[in-house]
Design an enzyme around this catalytic site. Structure first.
Site, mmCIF file in Angstrom:
data_model
loop_
_atom_site.group_PDB
_atom_site.id
_atom_site.type_symbol
_atom_site.label_atom_id
_atom_site.label_comp_id
_atom_site.label_asym_id
_atom_site.label_seq_id
_atom_site.Cartn_x
_atom_site.Cartn_y
_atom_site.Cartn_z
ATOM 1 N N ARG A 142 -8.162 5.077 -8.426
ATOM 2 C CA ARG A 142 -6.742 5.313 -8.146
ATOM 3 C C ARG A 142 -5.967 5.351 -9.456
ATOM 4 N NH1 ARG A 142 -2.815 0.862 -7.246
ATOM 5 N NH2 ARG A 142 -0.863 1.739 -6.435
ATOM 6 N N ARG B 297 14.699 -1.103 -5.923
ATOM 7 C CA ARG B 297 14.580 -2.227 -6.843
ATOM 8 C C ARG B 297 15.958 -2.727 -7.273
ATOM 9 N NH1 ARG B 297 9.348 -2.492 -8.831
ATOM 10 N NH2 ARG B 297 8.065 -0.638 -8.429
ATOM 11 N N LYS C 51 0.750 6.605 2.910
ATOM 12 C CA LYS C 51 0.820 5.148 2.801
ATOM 13 C C LYS C 51 1.767 4.615 3.884
ATOM 14 C CE LYS C 51 1.023 3.462 -1.429
ATOM 15 N NZ LYS C 51 1.436 3.294 -2.845
ATOM 16 N N THR D 203 -4.206 -3.895 -0.828
ATOM 17 C CA THR D 203 -3.270 -4.924 -1.298
ATOM 18 C C THR D 203 -3.834 -6.337 -1.177
ATOM 19 O OG1 THR D 203 -1.447 -3.531 -0.509
ATOM 20 C CG2 THR D 203 -0.875 -5.698 -1.330
#
Length: 482
Positions: free
Chosen positions: A37, A78, A224, A285
């Site tokens: 990845r 963020r 995702k 994850t």
């Protein structure tokens, strides 16, 4: 001599400072990495292209196919930055998320952020989750340009940490301007797969495909799944899965939004749904997070990997463990051992799924019949699938079987994409180099030479009447190995 033991579950490893050298890439391939990845949240396309070239070089030296996954950053929301890079928050503190504060202006009282729609997206009583849920804020009041909160769970909060809302709802377009610029540059990387972050609809996938096709690129698209509102809406979720080659159970942001207790069932459901819809699925994850700093996994991490394998995931993914961890080779070996241990369980080698299903075409009927026959004839040691597009071995891999599926093809793109399919071993075999009547014997000879078959075994072989035409598989044979 015994035939090779092949791990069916694929391993995806993230490249980073700890793993980007040629020597380390070679070691990771030897340890069992099937797909690398490239995280586009960091680095430039040129840097990723150089790493991709190293991966392809080392895969060729090792004589194996290894896929490359370009993971687009997506619209992760963020907070901005603090004057001193971080603050320490305590329960009961007041803290403001203020759209008028710029970079470097945050302090113990508040911080800016890059999400202009915040004030119209949250309400009094909402719970906001910062830094993957480590910090929790309760929304007290909302104005046109700021959200005033009380700290529920405190701790150290650093600059640029992500922000979510418990239950989801903080949404931005899946493809940002950065993602589109990265897609424009993917021609120099030539990835086999592209992962789209924070997907909210099938159109996000279609848009990505169109942008890639403008550059002559046709990688497999991995959606995702990390938004609470997506897993809550079956129609939207099914549309996303249908539009994609596969999905990633992105447990970081998804777990933050739905809560870890809910995530357990969602993971199992997503894996089952993807397999039922003939799509691949990656579980990701914190699978072996402790191995960032430790040479051995915890027993809980081994169980986590094993449970994903038992659920039927095609691949398990490592992130920081191989990107920045101290033990990248050891963590791949540990993950491989955990997967192999789970695969020895009988439940991973039998399947009752689709016994009452009507098949859509001859290709699907042959693929499913092959798995049934292989599971019920003990002398069969594997399934050799002569394939152009890779569709037949993909369909086969949707059913549980303890036998390897040998995807035999001369198509480089087909073989690269099969790197992600559970139980499929991609092997270069050019059937067009032989006369039609000798293809079967040559295929058996090829597999024997590779150590995959022994004399006295049987192999189940599928092919099309017309060799070289995608989607034409309509023949199944059980052949003795003599």
């Amino acid at each position: 001599m015994t035939p090779k033991v092949n791990r069916r579950t694929k391993i995806v490893a993230t490249i980073g400072p700890a793993s980007q050298s040629e020597d380390m890439i070679a070691k990771l391939i030897a340890a069992g990495v099937d797909v690398f990845r490239l995280n586009f949240s960091h680095g430039t396309a040129e840097q990723h292209a150089r790493v991709a070239a190293r991966i392809r070089k080392q895969a060729a030296i090792a004589g194996v196919y290894v896929g490359i996954l370009a993971d687009l950053q997506g619209p992760k929301i963020r907070i901005s930055s603090f004057r001193d890079d971080a603050v320490q928050l305590s329960p009961g503190d007041r803290f403001r998320l203020d759209l008028t504060l710029g970079e470097g202006e945050g302090d113990i009282h508040g911080v800016g952020l890059d999400y202009d729609d915040l004030c119209s997206s949250v309400y009094r009583g909402d719970t906001l989750l910062l830094d993957d849920g480590r910090i929790r804020l309760r929304v007290d009041t909302v104005s046109d340009s700021a959200v005033d909160c009380s700290v529920l769970i405190g701790g150290k909060l650093s600059s640029r940490k992500g922000i979510n809302r418990l239950g989801g709802g903080l949404a931005a377009p899946a493809l940002t301007s950065k993602d589109m610029a990265d897609i424009d540059d993917l021609s120099i990387v030539q990835p086999d797969f592209v992962a789209v972050s924070f997907v909210s609809s099938a159109e996000d996938i279609h848009q990505t495909k169109r942008l890639l096709e403008n550059h002559g690129l046709h990688p497999g698209i991995i959606a995702k799944i990390e938004r609470a509102e997506v897993v809550a809406d079956e129609e939207i979720l099914n549309g996303i899965i249908t539009a994609s080659m596969g999905v990633m159970v992105a447990r970081g942001d998804l777990g933050v939004e739905v809560g870890d207790a809910q995530l357990i069932g969602i993971q199992k459901s997503l894996i089952a749904r993807a397999r039922a819809m003939d799509r691949v699925v990656i579980t990701a994850t914190q699978m072996m997070e402790s191995m960032i700093d430790n040479a051995m996994p915890t027993r809980a991490e081994v169980f986590d990997v094993a449970n994903a394998v038992l659920d039927g995931t095609d691949a398990v993914m490592l992130s920081a463990e191989t990107a920045v961890g101290s033990y990248p080779v050891e963590v791949v070996a540990a993950m491989s051992d955990a997967a192999l241990g789970a695969e020895r369980q009988a439940v991973t080698r039998t399947s009752r799924y689709r016994l009452d299903r009507q098949f859509a075409d001859a290709q699907e009927a042959i693929a499913m019949s092959a798995i049934y026959a292989a599971n019920h004839y003990s002398n069969v040691r594997g399934i050799a699938c002569l394939t152009e597009s890779g569709s037949t071995p993909l369909l086969m891999s949707r059913l549980s079987s303890g036998l390897p599926i040998y995807g035999l093809s001369s198509g480089a793109q087909t073989l690269q994409k099969l790197c992600l399919c559970r139980g499929v071993i991609p092997l270069f075999f050019d059937a067009s180099a032989f006369d039609a009547e000798e293809v079967e014997s040559r295929a058996i000879e090829f597999l024997m030479d590779g150590g995959y078959l022994l004399k006295g075994d049987s192999i189940l072989l599928t092919k099309g009447t017309v060799m070289g035409r995608a989607g034409s598989t309509n023949i199944m044979k059980i052949l003795p190995v003599t």
